[in-house]
Design a protein around this motif. Structure first.
Motif, PDB file in Angstrom:
ATOM      1  N   ARG A 161       6.797 -10.029  -3.072  1.00 58.57           N
ATOM      2  CA  ARG A 161       7.109  -8.708  -3.612  1.00 58.57           C
ATOM      3  C   ARG A 161       6.148  -7.657  -3.070  1.00 58.57           C
ATOM      4  O   ARG A 161       6.561  -6.531  -2.769  1.00 58.57           O
ATOM      5  CB  ARG A 161       7.045  -8.743  -5.146  1.00 58.57           C
ATOM      6  CG  ARG A 161       8.250  -9.405  -5.799  1.00 58.57           C
ATOM      7  CD  ARG A 161       8.316  -9.043  -7.273  1.00 58.57           C
ATOM      8  NE  ARG A 161       7.137  -9.544  -7.982  1.00 58.57           N
ATOM      9  CZ  ARG A 161       7.078 -10.716  -8.600  1.00 58.57           C
ATOM     10  NH1 ARG A 161       8.137 -11.522  -8.584  1.00 58.57           N
ATOM     11  NH2 ARG A 161       5.980 -11.086  -9.236  1.00 58.57           N
ATOM     12  N   PHE A 162       4.878  -8.031  -2.927  1.00 61.61           N
ATOM     13  CA  PHE A 162       3.897  -7.073  -2.413  1.00 61.61           C
ATOM     14  C   PHE A 162       4.196  -6.718  -0.963  1.00 61.61           C
ATOM     15  O   PHE A 162       4.136  -5.542  -0.574  1.00 61.61           O
ATOM     16  CB  PHE A 162       2.486  -7.665  -2.544  1.00 61.61           C
ATOM     17  CG  PHE A 162       1.410  -6.748  -2.033  1.00 61.61           C
ATOM     18  CD1 PHE A 162       1.061  -5.598  -2.737  1.00 61.61           C
ATOM     19  CD2 PHE A 162       0.749  -7.030  -0.843  1.00 61.61           C
ATOM     20  CE1 PHE A 162       0.070  -4.750  -2.260  1.00 61.61           C
ATOM     21  CE2 PHE A 162      -0.238  -6.187  -0.372  1.00 61.61           C
ATOM     22  CZ  PHE A 162      -0.586  -5.049  -1.082  1.00 61.61           C
ATOM     23  N   ARG A 163       4.547  -7.729  -0.151  1.00 60.29           N
ATOM     24  CA  ARG A 163       4.898  -7.443   1.247  1.00 60.29           C
ATOM     25  C   ARG A 163       6.162  -6.599   1.327  1.00 60.29           C
ATOM     26  O   ARG A 163       6.272  -5.700   2.165  1.00 60.29           O
ATOM     27  CB  ARG A 163       5.081  -8.751   2.008  1.00 60.29           C
ATOM     28  CG  ARG A 163       3.779  -9.483   2.296  1.00 60.29           C
ATOM     29  CD  ARG A 163       3.991 -10.539   3.370  1.00 60.29           C
ATOM     30  NE  ARG A 163       4.970 -11.537   2.938  1.00 60.29           N
ATOM     31  CZ  ARG A 163       4.660 -12.662   2.301  1.00 60.29           C
ATOM     32  NH1 ARG A 163       3.381 -12.919   2.013  1.00 60.29           N
ATOM     33  NH2 ARG A 163       5.608 -13.531   1.940  1.00 60.29           N
ATOM     34  N   GLY A 164       7.128  -6.861   0.448  1.00 59.63           N
ATOM     35  CA  GLY A 164       8.329  -6.040   0.417  1.00 59.63           C
ATOM     36  C   GLY A 164       8.025  -4.599   0.020  1.00 59.63           C
ATOM     37  O   GLY A 164       8.614  -3.654   0.564  1.00 59.63           O
ATOM     38  N   TRP A 165       7.116  -4.444  -0.933  1.00 61.52           N
ATOM     39  CA  TRP A 165       6.693  -3.098  -1.355  1.00 61.52           C
ATOM     40  C   TRP A 165       6.042  -2.347  -0.206  1.00 61.52           C
ATOM     41  O   TRP A 165       6.330  -1.158   0.015  1.00 61.52           O
ATOM     42  CB  TRP A 165       5.746  -3.249  -2.538  1.00 61.52           C
ATOM     43  CG  TRP A 165       5.254  -1.956  -3.113  1.00 61.52           C
ATOM     44  CD1 TRP A 165       5.918  -1.128  -3.968  1.00 61.52           C
ATOM     45  CD2 TRP A 165       3.970  -1.362  -2.879  1.00 61.52           C
ATOM     46  NE1 TRP A 165       5.138  -0.050  -4.285  1.00 61.52           N
ATOM     47  CE2 TRP A 165       3.936  -0.164  -3.638  1.00 61.52           C
ATOM     48  CE3 TRP A 165       2.851  -1.725  -2.133  1.00 61.52           C
ATOM     49  CZ2 TRP A 165       2.827   0.671  -3.643  1.00 61.52           C
ATOM     50  CZ3 TRP A 165       1.741  -0.893  -2.133  1.00 61.52           C
ATOM     51  CH2 TRP A 165       1.732   0.282  -2.880  1.00 61.52           C
ATOM     52  N   LEU A 166       5.171  -3.010   0.542  1.00 62.38           N
ATOM     53  CA  LEU A 166       4.531  -2.376   1.697  1.00 62.38           C
ATOM     54  C   LEU A 166       5.553  -2.031   2.772  1.00 62.38           C
ATOM     55  O   LEU A 166       5.487  -0.951   3.391  1.00 62.38           O
ATOM     56  CB  LEU A 166       3.445  -3.297   2.270  1.00 62.38           C
ATOM     57  CG  LEU A 166       2.173  -3.466   1.456  1.00 62.38           C
ATOM     58  CD1 LEU A 166       1.217  -4.417   2.167  1.00 62.38           C
ATOM     59  CD2 LEU A 166       1.484  -2.112   1.238  1.00 62.38           C
ATOM     60  N   ARG A 167       6.507  -2.938   3.019  1.00 65.06           N
ATOM     61  CA  ARG A 167       7.537  -2.660   4.023  1.00 65.06           C
ATOM     62  C   ARG A 167       8.369  -1.445   3.638  1.00 65.06           C
ATOM     63  O   ARG A 167       8.714  -0.617   4.480  1.00 65.06           O
ATOM     64  CB  ARG A 167       8.438  -3.887   4.212  1.00 65.06           C
ATOM     65  CG  ARG A 167       7.823  -4.995   5.039  1.00 65.06           C
ATOM     66  CD  ARG A 167       8.889  -5.980   5.501  1.00 65.06           C
ATOM     67  NE  ARG A 167       9.581  -6.580   4.365  1.00 65.06           N
ATOM     68  CZ  ARG A 167       9.197  -7.720   3.782  1.00 65.06           C
ATOM     69  NH1 ARG A 167       8.119  -8.374   4.229  1.00 65.06           N
ATOM     70  NH2 ARG A 167       9.884  -8.214   2.758  1.00 65.06           N
TER      71      ARG A 167
END
Length: 324
Positions: A22-28
């Motif tokens: 979820r954190f990587r998706g948020w950054l993307r």
């Protein structure tokens, strides 16, 4: 025989994996929205430049006034440090007595240094400054008394006034001349200017919020159908708000850089006339520069105002955009 460490439970590993995903998706999504909002500004260069220029003009005036007041503050500190007392001695005091009085004054607490001006030296300086050597030379008696120029150790006006009162009580001293009124007037003007600059900063900051807010409001209206669709499939307000916030930040960044450029060019343009004017008065003065800290502060405040204006506009209009 050593025991192998136990592996963490499968549920904990799954939870950490999902959180990291979820954190990587948020950054993307943040990266994608930043690039998309910048691309939308580049596709309408004229409108974007007009908005950034309006922000820059709103920031230049209070920033320029604040820089001018900062230079006045430095000038005030230099003038205060150069404040002196002129101690006029009684006419009956001869040169030997004047030298002893000067030594006594120099030994007093609160006195940094002293300089004795005899009656003859005072008359010579007076004749030279007025150009009336022939007329004043016909006087039978020198009407000027000897004097001592005293530099106080503490240049604060209250301390200088206290020192002047002490020196007036010294035997052989006729009068102590102190003129701090013009320094106090300069300080009052500087304080008034600081308050005016603060008021202008608040007013023009509100203008930046209105400019960015109106621009973002139009962008929200143009993308109303898109917002309705993503809201219908479950997008949160934070998800919808994000690209507009980046647009506001880009507007603020462009406006801040333009304001910095205008201030730098204006300072370079006025540097030569200001230096020539100061030289005509026998002084040296240069226009203040923003510097690294001032430049970062100016651009940072511009970005913050752009972001805040976008946030207010989007939050207000998101409540009016309902899926149909």
């Amino acid at each position: 025989m050593s025991r192998r460490p136990e592996a963490p439970p499968r549920g904990a590993r799954t939870h950490r994996t999902r959180s990291s995903s979820r954190f990587r998706g948020w950054l993307r999504h943040h990266r994608a929205m930043a690039l998309d909002s910048s691309w939308r500004l580049l596709r309408a260069p004229f409108d974007s430049l007009v908005t950034m220029l309006a922000i820059a003009i709103a920031l230049v005036l209070p920033a320029a006034l604040w820089l001018t007041l900062d230079s006045a503050r430095l000038l005030d500190s230099e003038l205060t440090e150069s404040a002196t007392l002129t101690v006029y001695l009684e006419h009956r005091v001869d040169e030997a007595q004047a030298a002893r009085i000067e030594e006594a004054l120099a030994a007093r607490e609160g006195v940094a240094r002293t300089r004795l001006i005899t009656a003859a030296e005072g008359m010579a300086e007076f004749q030279h400054s007025l150009g009336l050597a022939d007329a004043l030379g016909r006087l039978e008696e020198n009407p000027l008394p000897a004097s001592v120029v005293v530099s106080p150790a503490d240049p604060a006006p209250a301390a200088v006034r206290g020192l002047a009162a002490e020196l007036e009580a010294v035997t052989g001293v006729d009068e102590v001349r102190l003129d701090l009124a013009w320094i106090e007037r300069l300080r009052h003007l500087a304080e008034l200017g600081r308050r005016v600059a603060l008021a202008l900063g608040v007013l023009f900051g509100g203008g930046v919020l209105l400019v960015v807010g109106n621009t973002i409001r139009l962008a929200v209206e143009n993308r109303r159908r898109e917002i309705e669709v993503v809201t219908l499939i479950g997008a949160t307000h934070a998800f919808v708000r994000r690209p507009f916030l980046y647009s506001g930040a880009w507007y603020g960044l462009g406006g801040g850089l333009m304001a910095w450029g205008l201030l730098t060019l204006g300072s370079e343009w006025l540097a030569a006339p200001v230096a020539a004017l100061a030289a005509s008065y026998g002084a040296s003065f240069s226009l203040p520069q923003l510097g690294a800290v001032g430049s970062v502060t100016l651009v940072g405040c511009s970005i913050l105002l752009g972001w805040l204006g976008a946030w207010i506009a989007v939050s207000r209009h998101l409540a009016q955009v309902k899926p149909r």
